[in-house]
Scaffold this motif. Structure first.
Motif, PDB file in Angstrom:
ATOM      1  N   PRO A   1       5.173   0.069   7.426  1.00  0.00           N
ATOM      2  CA  PRO A   1       5.215   1.247   6.533  1.00  0.00           C
ATOM      3  C   PRO A   1       6.557   1.974   6.518  1.00  0.00           C
ATOM      4  CG  PRO A   1       4.193   1.844   8.606  1.00  0.00           C
ATOM      5  CD  PRO A   1       4.587   0.397   8.736  1.00  0.00           C
ATOM      6  N   SER A   2       7.601   1.400   7.146  1.00  0.00           N
ATOM      7  CA  SER A   2       8.864   2.120   7.259  1.00  0.00           C
ATOM      8  C   SER A   2       9.600   2.274   5.936  1.00  0.00           C
ATOM      9  CB  SER A   2       9.790   1.417   8.269  1.00  0.00           C
ATOM     10  OG  SER A   2      10.067   0.095   7.855  1.00  0.00           O
ATOM     11  N   PHE A   3       9.147   1.564   4.893  1.00  0.00           N
ATOM     12  CA  PHE A   3       9.794   1.670   3.583  1.00  0.00           C
ATOM     13  C   PHE A   3       9.245   2.826   2.741  1.00  0.00           C
ATOM     14  CE2 PHE A   3      10.238  -2.881   4.652  1.00  0.00           C
ATOM     15  CZ  PHE A   3      11.620  -2.962   4.643  1.00  0.00           C
ATOM     16  N   ASP A   4       8.239   3.546   3.245  1.00  0.00           N
ATOM     17  CA  ASP A   4       7.656   4.659   2.476  1.00  0.00           C
ATOM     18  C   ASP A   4       8.714   5.675   2.071  1.00  0.00           C
ATOM     19  OD1 ASP A   4       5.302   3.385   2.995  1.00  0.00           O
ATOM     20  OD2 ASP A   4       4.358   5.031   4.094  1.00  0.00           O
ATOM     21  N   LEU A   5       9.507   6.111   3.051  1.00  0.00           N
ATOM     22  CA  LEU A   5      10.496   7.155   2.783  1.00  0.00           C
ATOM     23  C   LEU A   5      11.566   6.690   1.801  1.00  0.00           C
ATOM     24  CD1 LEU A   5      11.657   9.963   3.326  1.00  0.00           C
ATOM     25  CD2 LEU A   5      12.839   9.009   5.327  1.00  0.00           C
ATOM     26  N   PRO A   6      12.217   5.536   1.997  1.00  0.00           N
ATOM     27  CA  PRO A   6      13.222   5.128   1.016  1.00  0.00           C
ATOM     28  C   PRO A   6      12.666   4.899  -0.381  1.00  0.00           C
ATOM     29  CG  PRO A   6      12.875   3.407   2.676  1.00  0.00           C
ATOM     30  CD  PRO A   6      12.197   4.633   3.172  1.00  0.00           C
ATOM     31  N   ILE A   7      11.434   4.400  -0.494  1.00  0.00           N
ATOM     32  CA  ILE A   7      10.837   4.212  -1.822  1.00  0.00           C
ATOM     33  C   ILE A   7      10.630   5.562  -2.504  1.00  0.00           C
ATOM     34  CG2 ILE A   7       8.731   3.512  -3.020  1.00  0.00           C
ATOM     35  CD1 ILE A   7       8.523   1.165  -1.045  1.00  0.00           C
ATOM     36  N   ALA A   8      10.103   6.543  -1.741  1.00  0.00           N
ATOM     37  CA  ALA A   8       9.873   7.875  -2.313  1.00  0.00           C
ATOM     38  C   ALA A   8      11.189   8.513  -2.754  1.00  0.00           C
ATOM     39  CB  ALA A   8       9.167   8.764  -1.298  1.00  0.00           C
TER      40      ALA A   8
ATOM     41  N   GLU B   1       0.816  -1.225   0.000  1.00  0.00           N
ATOM     42  CA  GLU B   1       0.000   0.000   0.000  1.00  0.00           C
ATOM     43  C   GLU B   1       0.843   1.265   0.000  1.00  0.00           C
ATOM     44  OE1 GLU B   1      -2.407  -0.504   3.418  1.00  0.00           O
ATOM     45  OE2 GLU B   1      -3.793  -1.930   2.456  1.00  0.00           O
ATOM     46  N   SER B   2       2.156   1.123   0.202  1.00  0.00           N
ATOM     47  CA  SER B   2       3.013   2.310   0.253  1.00  0.00           C
ATOM     48  C   SER B   2       2.984   3.083  -1.068  1.00  0.00           C
ATOM     49  CB  SER B   2       4.452   1.917   0.589  1.00  0.00           C
ATOM     50  OG  SER B   2       5.030   1.172  -0.468  1.00  0.00           O
ATOM     51  N   LYS B   3       2.708   2.387  -2.181  1.00  0.00           N
ATOM     52  CA  LYS B   3       2.691   3.084  -3.470  1.00  0.00           C
ATOM     53  C   LYS B   3       1.652   4.202  -3.487  1.00  0.00           C
ATOM     54  CE  LYS B   3      -0.408  -0.288  -5.678  1.00  0.00           C
ATOM     55  NZ  LYS B   3      -0.527  -1.279  -6.774  1.00  0.00           N
ATOM     56  N   GLU B   4       0.515   4.005  -2.828  1.00  0.00           N
ATOM     57  CA  GLU B   4      -0.522   5.043  -2.801  1.00  0.00           C
ATOM     58  C   GLU B   4      -0.094   6.199  -1.900  1.00  0.00           C
ATOM     59  OE1 GLU B   4      -2.739   4.795  -4.931  1.00  0.00           O
ATOM     60  OE2 GLU B   4      -2.481   2.676  -5.423  1.00  0.00           O
ATOM     61  N   ARG B   5       0.527   5.884  -0.761  1.00  0.00           N
ATOM     62  CA  ARG B   5       0.997   6.948   0.126  1.00  0.00           C
ATOM     63  C   ARG B   5       2.123   7.744  -0.525  1.00  0.00           C
ATOM     64  NH1 ARG B   5       0.348   2.602   3.770  1.00  0.00           N
ATOM     65  NH2 ARG B   5       2.576   2.099   3.714  1.00  0.00           N
ATOM     66  N   VAL B   6       3.033   7.039  -1.193  1.00  0.00           N
ATOM     67  CA  VAL B   6       4.160   7.719  -1.852  1.00  0.00           C
ATOM     68  C   VAL B   6       3.662   8.613  -2.984  1.00  0.00           C
ATOM     69  CG1 VAL B   6       6.186   7.329  -3.312  1.00  0.00           C
ATOM     70  CG2 VAL B   6       5.880   5.977  -1.233  1.00  0.00           C
ATOM     71  N   ARG B   7       2.771   8.097  -3.805  1.00  0.00           N
ATOM     72  CA  ARG B   7       2.252   8.882  -4.931  1.00  0.00           C
ATOM     73  C   ARG B   7       1.578  10.163  -4.444  1.00  0.00           C
ATOM     74  NH1 ARG B   7      -0.565   5.238  -7.184  1.00  0.00           N
ATOM     75  NH2 ARG B   7       0.692   4.760  -9.049  1.00  0.00           N
TER      76      ARG B   7
ATOM     77  N   ALA C   1       1.879  11.675  -1.448  1.00  0.00           N
ATOM     78  CA  ALA C   1       2.814  12.540  -0.721  1.00  0.00           C
ATOM     79  C   ALA C   1       3.669  13.363  -1.686  1.00  0.00           C
ATOM     80  CB  ALA C   1       3.703  11.710   0.194  1.00  0.00           C
ATOM     81  N   LEU C   2       4.181  12.730  -2.745  1.00  0.00           N
ATOM     82  CA  LEU C   2       5.022  13.453  -3.704  1.00  0.00           C
ATOM     83  C   LEU C   2       4.224  14.522  -4.454  1.00  0.00           C
ATOM     84  CD1 LEU C   2       7.289  10.620  -5.193  1.00  0.00           C
ATOM     85  CD2 LEU C   2       7.764  12.206  -3.323  1.00  0.00           C
ATOM     86  N   LYS C   3       3.034  14.171  -4.891  1.00  0.00           N
ATOM     87  CA  LYS C   3       2.211  15.151  -5.615  1.00  0.00           C
ATOM     88  C   LYS C   3       1.816  16.318  -4.714  1.00  0.00           C
ATOM     89  CE  LYS C   3       0.286  12.164  -9.214  1.00  0.00           C
ATOM     90  NZ  LYS C   3      -0.961  11.612  -9.795  1.00  0.00           N
ATOM     91  N   ASN C   4       1.434  16.035  -3.473  1.00  0.00           N
ATOM     92  CA  ASN C   4       0.997  17.103  -2.560  1.00  0.00           C
ATOM     93  C   ASN C   4       2.148  17.976  -2.084  1.00  0.00           C
ATOM     94  OD1 ASN C   4      -1.750  16.436  -2.616  1.00  0.00           O
ATOM     95  ND2 ASN C   4      -1.491  14.873  -1.023  1.00  0.00           N
ATOM     96  N   CYS C   5       3.370  17.504  -2.242  1.00  0.00           N
ATOM     97  CA  CYS C   5       4.548  18.313  -1.890  1.00  0.00           C
ATOM     98  C   CYS C   5       5.138  19.024  -3.114  1.00  0.00           C
ATOM     99  CB  CYS C   5       5.612  17.439  -1.234  1.00  0.00           C
ATOM    100  SG  CYS C   5       5.169  16.876   0.421  1.00  0.00           S
TER     101      CYS C   5
END
Length: 506
Positions: free
Chosen positions: A78-85, A43-49, A51-55
């Motif tokens: 969910p700790s991989f969110d930041l490194p994936i982004a 599910e991190s792909k949705e959070r990353v997508r 987060a990047l667009k809103n920033c």
């Protein structure tokens, strides 16, 4: 384009290195995560997508493949969110990619780009130090936890924008620095043995238990103060050493129980309900998590209404009580958690809880006691060194204005006895009398002829097992240490035998 960034995942109470590889290539727009990710990682792909667009960052409409290596270990959380982004942004040349390889990154992303705290930051900081990385980048709320590890730079970030600025110019950021008292404050207990009226013989037994790290069973009617006494045992135990603080903090970090605290400085006190499962008690799950016995490591595990626990749940306590650790095996992995704790158990004299409240000891007949105690196995009871009755508090003691002895005064005697034991077992992996093996018992618990005759009478009368015999000698050794004498005397042995008199009902 391919980018690589370091992160970590948990296995037991330790972390292992995970290489997050991100490939952005031409093709149908998609986002695929491989490397045995669980649902939270997928599910991190949705959070990353989001987060990047809103920033304000560009999210490439291309084929994105994320590989979490090693690929044969299950990844969770969910700790991989930041490194994936960051891996995706590195493919857009927003910052020098070589800066990423100097640090380990952890963090959960919100949809507006903020970083939320994650579990297991302390073992991840230990890993970063072992791998000789320059530092670790974590959410701001995890900063205090990570700085417990010396000789590793810790950078706490509020959001992904700040993290990108850090990667562009690391020299403009200073690693986190805290005073020792900010991350390791002195323990302060809100409860005290001074609050307990009467029960002097029980307090004495608990002092002996604390001095030698012995397990205790308290038997008494409701309202006698069993729970009140149990909750105050941690206040008379010696302060934790730095190594013990690190051990306990790692376990609580993995379990997600730190809640922004830098370290756990008070000895843990865990009191699970009697409806707990065996997995909840010793740990479990597809990827094993620590249970109550591990969360009580270096502290106290309190089991109230002991016979009400399911029998098979109590039986799993035998390994951690004996070995100070518990091993959880699954088809693909075997994990060992530390679980060296003091077991404090409490129960009523017999199944009818109202018996024993107003009458004498004969209110519960021996037959009723035996029937109730039969719910607990003898091998488990043999591992409980001290068994003591807690009578109802008399009215005169309740209204008495006499000042009781404080926890601080009792703790001083306990620390003195523990220091004797530390000196005695210097160079061995033994820290208290309760951990002595048969070899140490023969060496340090020698008794004279009078004591041998006393033990013979006690074994003949009460039918003590061989394990109970060893437990009595350990407790007698502790009583002698409290007195500061080298040899075990008959008076020490007599007191230790009195703490096993409930064996006659089993």
């Amino acid at each position: 384009m391919l980018s690589k960034i370091y992160s970590s995942s948990l296995m037991g109470v330790d972390a292992y290195l995970v290489e997050v590889e991100v490939d952005v290539s031409h093709g149908m727009p998609s986002f695929i995560t491989v490397g045995l990710p669980d649902a939270a990682v997928k599910e991190s792909k949705e959070r990353v997508r989001a987060a990047l667009k809103n920033c304000g960052y560009h999210f490439p409409p291309k084929k994105i493949t994320v590989n979490l290596s090693p690929a044969d270990r299950k990844k969770e959380g969910p700790s991989f969110d930041l490194p994936i982004a960051l891996g995706i942004l590195a493919c857009s040349d927003l910052f020098p990619s070589e800066n990423m390889n100097k640090f380990l990154f952890l963090g959960e992303l919100t949809l507006d780009g903020r970083l939320k705290p994650v579990r297991g930051v302390l073992p991840s900081a230990v890993l970063a130090k072992e791998k000789k990385l320059e530092g670790i980048v974590v959410p701001k709320e995890n900063e205090k936890e990570a700085v417990l590890v010396e000789k590793i730079k810790v950078y706490g970030m509020e959001n992904i924008v700040q993290t990108i600025e850090f990667l562009r110019s690391p020299e403009n950021f200073s690693p986190a620095k805290y005073k020792k008292e900010e991350i390791i404050p002195s323990p302060s207990y809100s409860i005290d043995f001074r609050d307990v009226k009467g029960q002097n013989h029980v307090k004495r037994a608990l002092e002996v238990a604390a001095a030698g790290a012995h397990n205790v069973l308290m038997i008494g009617p409701p309202g006698a103060g069993k729970t009140m006494l149990a909750r105050r045992i941690a206040t008379i135990l010696p302060p934790m050493t730095f190594d013990e603080i690190i051990e306990v903090t790692k376990i609580h970090s993995v379990a997600g129980l730190l809640h922004g605290k830098g370290a756990v400085t008070e000895r843990p006190f865990r009191a699970p309900h009697h409806t707990i499962s065996d997995a909840g008690l010793i740990g479990g799950g597809h990827i094993p998590k620590p249970g109550e016995v591990s969360l009580a490591h270096n502290g106290v595990l309190f089991l109230d209404e002991l016979p009400e626990f399911q029998r098979h749940v109590l039986e799993v306590l035998r390994q951690p009580l004996e070995d100070g650790m518990v091993t959880i095996s699954r088809a693909s992995v075997s994990v060992t958690f530390p679980s060296r704790f003091m077991l404090i158990a409490a129960m009523n004299p017999c199944e009818d809880i109202y018996r024993g409240l107003t009458k004498d000891d004969f209110d519960c007949t021996p037959a009723q006691r035996r029937k109730y105690y039969s719910k607990i196995s003898s091998p488990l009871l043999d591992r409980i060194d001290i068994q003591i009755e807690v009578p109802a508090v008399k009215f005169k003691e309740i209204i008495s204005e006499r000042e009781e002895e404080s926890s601080n005064e009792i703790r001083k005697r306990v620390i003195k006895a523990r220091n004797i034991q530390l000196h005695r077992f210097q160079g061995k992996k033994i820290f208290s009398n309760s951990q002595m093996t048969t070899k140490e018992i023969k060496k340090f618990c020698k008794i004279d002829e009078n004591c041998k005759k006393l033990m013979e009478i006690a074994i003949t009368k009460f039918g003590f097992s061989a394990r109970a015999y060893d437990r009595i000698l350990k407790v007698a050794r502790t009583i002698a240490d409290l007195e500061g004498v080298e040899s075990i005397k008959a008076s020490h042995l007599s007191e230790a035998i009195q703490y096993r008199i409930m064996d006659k009902y089993w």
